[in-house]
Enzyme design. Structure first.
Site, short mmCIF file in Angstrom:
data_model
loop_
_atom_site.label_atom_id
_atom_site.label_comp_id
_atom_site.label_asym_id
_atom_site.label_seq_id
_atom_site.Cartn_x
_atom_site.Cartn_y
_atom_site.Cartn_z
CB CYS A 73 -0.93 0.00 1.21
SG CYS A 73 -0.07 0.20 2.78
CB CYS A 77 3.85 -0.78 2.34
SG CYS A 77 2.70 -1.61 3.45
#
Length: 80
Positions: A13, A16
């Site tokens: 995501c 991340c």
């Protein structure tokens, strides 16, 4: 000097990706040799005891869970 192994644990995501970018910036700031890997397998992440992503491990030890830490916060962790 040994190469530092940094693993970003998360599904990929935006948070991340930001944590991975921050880790790479911290490595560059310290002029270290490091390998930065992104672990996206949920089973592998869970096996490391991480239930909240993004997380970061340095040389196999989880040092951050559930937050995007800044390059300035990462740098002292790399110098241990």
């Amino acid at each position: 000097m040994d190469t530092v192994k940094i693993e970003i644990l998360g599904t990929g995501c935006k948070k991340c990706q930001q944590l991975e970018a921050n880790a790479k910036q911290a490595v560059a700031n310290l002029n270290l040799m490091a390998e930065v890997l992104h672990i996206t397998d949920p089973v592998e992440i869970a096996m490391r005891g991480v239930m909240s992503t993004p997380a970061m491990a340095i040389n196999g030890k989880v040092v951050s869970k559930g937050q995007v830490i800044s390059p300035e916060q990462i740098q002292p962790l790399l110098q241990r």
